[in-house]
Write a protein that holds these residues in place. Structure first.
Motif, PDB file in Angstrom:
ATOM      1  N   ASP A 217       0.850  -1.188   0.000  1.00  0.00           N
ATOM      2  CA  ASP A 217       0.000   0.000   0.000  1.00  0.00           C
ATOM      3  C   ASP A 217       0.886   1.239   0.000  1.00  0.00           C
ATOM      4  O   ASP A 217       1.908   1.279   0.696  1.00  0.00           O
ATOM      5  CB  ASP A 217      -0.843   0.061   1.281  1.00  0.00           C
ATOM      6  CG  ASP A 217      -1.938  -0.981   1.325  1.00  0.00           C
ATOM      7  OD1 ASP A 217      -2.377  -1.441   0.263  1.00  0.00           O
ATOM      8  OD2 ASP A 217      -2.363  -1.316   2.451  1.00  0.00           O
ATOM      9  N   PHE A 218       0.488   2.273  -0.738  1.00  0.00           N
ATOM     10  CA  PHE A 218       1.221   3.531  -0.693  1.00  0.00           C
ATOM     11  C   PHE A 218       0.319   4.666  -1.154  1.00  0.00           C
ATOM     12  O   PHE A 218      -0.717   4.439  -1.787  1.00  0.00           O
ATOM     13  CB  PHE A 218       2.514   3.481  -1.516  1.00  0.00           C
ATOM     14  CG  PHE A 218       2.333   3.239  -2.990  1.00  0.00           C
ATOM     15  CD1 PHE A 218       2.295   4.300  -3.879  1.00  0.00           C
ATOM     16  CD2 PHE A 218       2.217   1.951  -3.490  1.00  0.00           C
ATOM     17  CE1 PHE A 218       2.144   4.086  -5.244  1.00  0.00           C
ATOM     18  CE2 PHE A 218       2.068   1.725  -4.852  1.00  0.00           C
ATOM     19  CZ  PHE A 218       2.032   2.791  -5.733  1.00  0.00           C
TER      20      PHE A 218
ATOM     21  N   ALA B  65       5.102  14.160  -0.995  1.00  0.00           N
ATOM     22  CA  ALA B  65       5.280  13.179   0.074  1.00  0.00           C
ATOM     23  C   ALA B  65       4.809  11.809  -0.412  1.00  0.00           C
ATOM     24  O   ALA B  65       3.812  11.708  -1.127  1.00  0.00           O
ATOM     25  CB  ALA B  65       4.484  13.588   1.313  1.00  0.00           C
ATOM     26  N   LEU B  66       5.551  10.795  -0.042  1.00  0.00           N
ATOM     27  CA  LEU B  66       5.172   9.414  -0.312  1.00  0.00           C
ATOM     28  C   LEU B  66       4.958   8.737   1.030  1.00  0.00           C
ATOM     29  O   LEU B  66       5.844   8.747   1.889  1.00  0.00           O
ATOM     30  CB  LEU B  66       6.266   8.682  -1.099  1.00  0.00           C
ATOM     31  CG  LEU B  66       6.078   7.189  -1.308  1.00  0.00           C
ATOM     32  CD1 LEU B  66       4.795   6.872  -2.059  1.00  0.00           C
ATOM     33  CD2 LEU B  66       7.287   6.598  -2.026  1.00  0.00           C
ATOM     34  N   PHE B  67       3.775   8.171   1.218  1.00  0.00           N
ATOM     35  CA  PHE B  67       3.434   7.479   2.451  1.00  0.00           C
ATOM     36  C   PHE B  67       3.446   5.980   2.195  1.00  0.00           C
ATOM     37  O   PHE B  67       2.904   5.525   1.190  1.00  0.00           O
ATOM     38  CB  PHE B  67       2.044   7.902   2.935  1.00  0.00           C
ATOM     39  CG  PHE B  67       1.947   9.358   3.288  1.00  0.00           C
ATOM     40  CD1 PHE B  67       2.118   9.768   4.605  1.00  0.00           C
ATOM     41  CD2 PHE B  67       1.706  10.311   2.317  1.00  0.00           C
ATOM     42  CE1 PHE B  67       2.027  11.117   4.942  1.00  0.00           C
ATOM     43  CE2 PHE B  67       1.617  11.654   2.643  1.00  0.00           C
ATOM     44  CZ  PHE B  67       1.787  12.058   3.963  1.00  0.00           C
ATOM     45  N   SER B  68       4.035   5.238   3.096  1.00  0.00           N
ATOM     46  CA  SER B  68       4.100   3.787   2.942  1.00  0.00           C
ATOM     47  C   SER B  68       2.864   3.128   3.545  1.00  0.00           C
ATOM     48  O   SER B  68       2.956   2.158   4.290  1.00  0.00           O
ATOM     49  CB  SER B  68       5.384   3.235   3.581  1.00  0.00           C
ATOM     50  OG  SER B  68       5.447   3.626   4.935  1.00  0.00           O
ATOM     51  N   CYS B  69       1.700   3.678   3.196  1.00  0.00           N
ATOM     52  CA  CYS B  69       0.412   3.148   3.618  1.00  0.00           C
ATOM     53  C   CYS B  69      -0.642   3.721   2.688  1.00  0.00           C
ATOM     54  O   CYS B  69      -0.396   4.674   1.961  1.00  0.00           O
ATOM     55  CB  CYS B  69       0.098   3.523   5.066  1.00  0.00           C
ATOM     56  SG  CYS B  69      -0.060   5.302   5.331  1.00  0.00           S
TER      57      CYS B  69
ATOM     58  N   ARG C 287      -4.022   7.372  -3.905  1.00  0.00           N
ATOM     59  CA  ARG C 287      -3.985   6.259  -2.948  1.00  0.00           C
ATOM     60  C   ARG C 287      -3.998   4.950  -3.720  1.00  0.00           C
ATOM     61  O   ARG C 287      -4.839   4.741  -4.608  1.00  0.00           O
ATOM     62  CB  ARG C 287      -5.184   6.353  -2.019  1.00  0.00           C
ATOM     63  CG  ARG C 287      -5.221   5.252  -0.972  1.00  0.00           C
ATOM     64  CD  ARG C 287      -6.286   5.503   0.038  1.00  0.00           C
ATOM     65  NE  ARG C 287      -7.616   5.343  -0.545  1.00  0.00           N
ATOM     66  CZ  ARG C 287      -8.736   5.370   0.155  1.00  0.00           C
ATOM     67  NH1 ARG C 287      -8.701   5.590   1.447  1.00  0.00           N
ATOM     68  NH2 ARG C 287      -9.895   5.198  -0.431  1.00  0.00           N
ATOM     69  N   VAL C 288      -3.056   4.068  -3.390  1.00  0.00           N
ATOM     70  CA  VAL C 288      -2.948   2.766  -4.049  1.00  0.00           C
ATOM     71  C   VAL C 288      -3.089   1.681  -2.984  1.00  0.00           C
ATOM     72  O   VAL C 288      -2.281   1.609  -2.057  1.00  0.00           O
ATOM     73  CB  VAL C 288      -1.599   2.627  -4.797  1.00  0.00           C
ATOM     74  CG1 VAL C 288      -1.489   1.272  -5.470  1.00  0.00           C
ATOM     75  CG2 VAL C 288      -1.446   3.758  -5.821  1.00  0.00           C
TER      76      VAL C 288
ATOM     77  N   ASP D 245      -7.553  -7.473  -7.223  1.00  0.00           N
ATOM     78  CA  ASP D 245      -6.697  -6.556  -7.961  1.00  0.00           C
ATOM     79  C   ASP D 245      -6.468  -5.265  -7.166  1.00  0.00           C
ATOM     80  O   ASP D 245      -7.246  -4.914  -6.285  1.00  0.00           O
ATOM     81  CB  ASP D 245      -7.320  -6.211  -9.314  1.00  0.00           C
ATOM     82  CG  ASP D 245      -7.411  -7.420 -10.244  1.00  0.00           C
ATOM     83  OD1 ASP D 245      -6.611  -8.362 -10.094  1.00  0.00           O
ATOM     84  OD2 ASP D 245      -8.292  -7.411 -11.125  1.00  0.00           O
ATOM     85  N   THR D 246      -5.412  -4.545  -7.514  1.00  0.00           N
ATOM     86  CA  THR D 246      -5.070  -3.275  -6.884  1.00  0.00           C
ATOM     87  C   THR D 246      -6.191  -2.253  -7.103  1.00  0.00           C
ATOM     88  O   THR D 246      -6.800  -2.208  -8.170  1.00  0.00           O
ATOM     89  CB  THR D 246      -3.743  -2.749  -7.474  1.00  0.00           C
ATOM     90  OG1 THR D 246      -2.728  -3.746  -7.275  1.00  0.00           O
ATOM     91  CG2 THR D 246      -3.321  -1.456  -6.809  1.00  0.00           C
ATOM     92  N   VAL D 247      -6.434  -1.434  -6.083  1.00  0.00           N
ATOM     93  CA  VAL D 247      -7.476  -0.407  -6.119  1.00  0.00           C
ATOM     94  C   VAL D 247      -6.810   0.969  -6.047  1.00  0.00           C
ATOM     95  O   VAL D 247      -5.869   1.169  -5.273  1.00  0.00           O
ATOM     96  CB  VAL D 247      -8.461  -0.584  -4.941  1.00  0.00           C
ATOM     97  CG1 VAL D 247      -9.491   0.534  -4.903  1.00  0.00           C
ATOM     98  CG2 VAL D 247      -9.145  -1.945  -5.021  1.00  0.00           C
ATOM     99  N   TYR D 248      -7.333   1.918  -6.832  1.00  0.00           N
ATOM    100  CA  TYR D 248      -6.766   3.271  -6.903  1.00  0.00           C
ATOM    101  C   TYR D 248      -7.830   4.307  -6.560  1.00  0.00           C
ATOM    102  O   TYR D 248      -8.994   4.135  -6.892  1.00  0.00           O
ATOM    103  CB  TYR D 248      -6.242   3.552  -8.325  1.00  0.00           C
ATOM    104  CG  TYR D 248      -5.294   2.498  -8.816  1.00  0.00           C
ATOM    105  CD1 TYR D 248      -3.927   2.613  -8.595  1.00  0.00           C
ATOM    106  CD2 TYR D 248      -5.758   1.362  -9.474  1.00  0.00           C
ATOM    107  CE1 TYR D 248      -3.051   1.631  -9.019  1.00  0.00           C
ATOM    108  CE2 TYR D 248      -4.891   0.375  -9.891  1.00  0.00           C
ATOM    109  CZ  TYR D 248      -3.535   0.512  -9.669  1.00  0.00           C
ATOM    110  OH  TYR D 248      -2.672  -0.472 -10.076  1.00  0.00           O
TER     111      TYR D 248
END
Length: 193
Positions: A42-43, A183-187, A117-118, A126-129
């Motif tokens: 997640d990021f 900013a990149l968040f690791s969540c 948001r990923v 599947d991945t959600v955006y």
């Protein structure tokens, strides 16, 4: 949040020591990181942008990276229609998520906050955006999908650039305008966050 300020390098000018100025001719900021382990889970990206033209003559990438094989990439793009696109490819699975409507008008624009948001969906989905503009979720359209297995297999030795996409060491679709507070968040940030 992962700090991006340590080790930033590039040719972009700073405006008043707060925002970076990009002229659309190939200047960029090298984050010094591939963020590979972050992109495998997640990021969320958060940033302020002020494009010179909200509906540019050709698409402009706000930030991103693409490896030599082209099978792993992630970037955020301003399309000629004024829509925001997220392009995510992992282990040759590719997904494109775009806002349903234009975020920016044609011509000069005001500062706008963009959050992407990923959601890596552990459990087989599947991945959600999601894309947020000035704090509000906007509707979008997903084309194709990145599977759980391929999401976690994202592999790249290419650093993320701000002000364009690092296409294996060459700038692709450079940005014209201002960018601030990346900013990149690791969540996967919540809607409230």
């Amino acid at each position: 949040m992962l700090g991006l300020s340590s080790g930033l390098k590039g040719s972009s000018k700073l405006r008043g020591k707060y925002s970076a100025i990009f002229d659309g001719t190939g200047d960029y900021i090298d984050t010094g990181s591939t963020f590979q382990s972050t992109i495998r889970a997640d990021f969320s990206w958060s940033l302020w942008v002020k494009p010179d033209d909200g509906q540019p003559a050709s698409s402009e990438d706000i930030l991103g990276a693409e490896n030599a094989s082209g099978e792993d990439k992630f970037y955020i793009r301003l399309a000629t229609t004024g829509k925001i696109w997220v392009i995510h490819q992992a282990n040759n699975d590719v997904a494109t998520y775009q806002t349903a409507n234009a975020v920016f008008p044609n011509g000069a624009c005001d500062w706008t906050h963009i959050a992407v948001r990923v959601n890596y969906t552990n459990g087989g989905a599947d991945t959600v955006y999601n894309i947020y503009v000035n704090g509000y979720a906007v509707s979008g359209t997903l084309t194709d999908a990145v599977s759980e297995a391929n999401h976690e297999a994202y592999t790249s030795d290419i650093n993320f650039w701000i002000g364009g996409r690092n296409n294996n060491g060459s700038i692709a679709s450079p940005w014209a305008g201002l960018i601030d507070e990346v900013a990149l968040f690791s969540c996967s940030l919540s809607a409230a966050e």
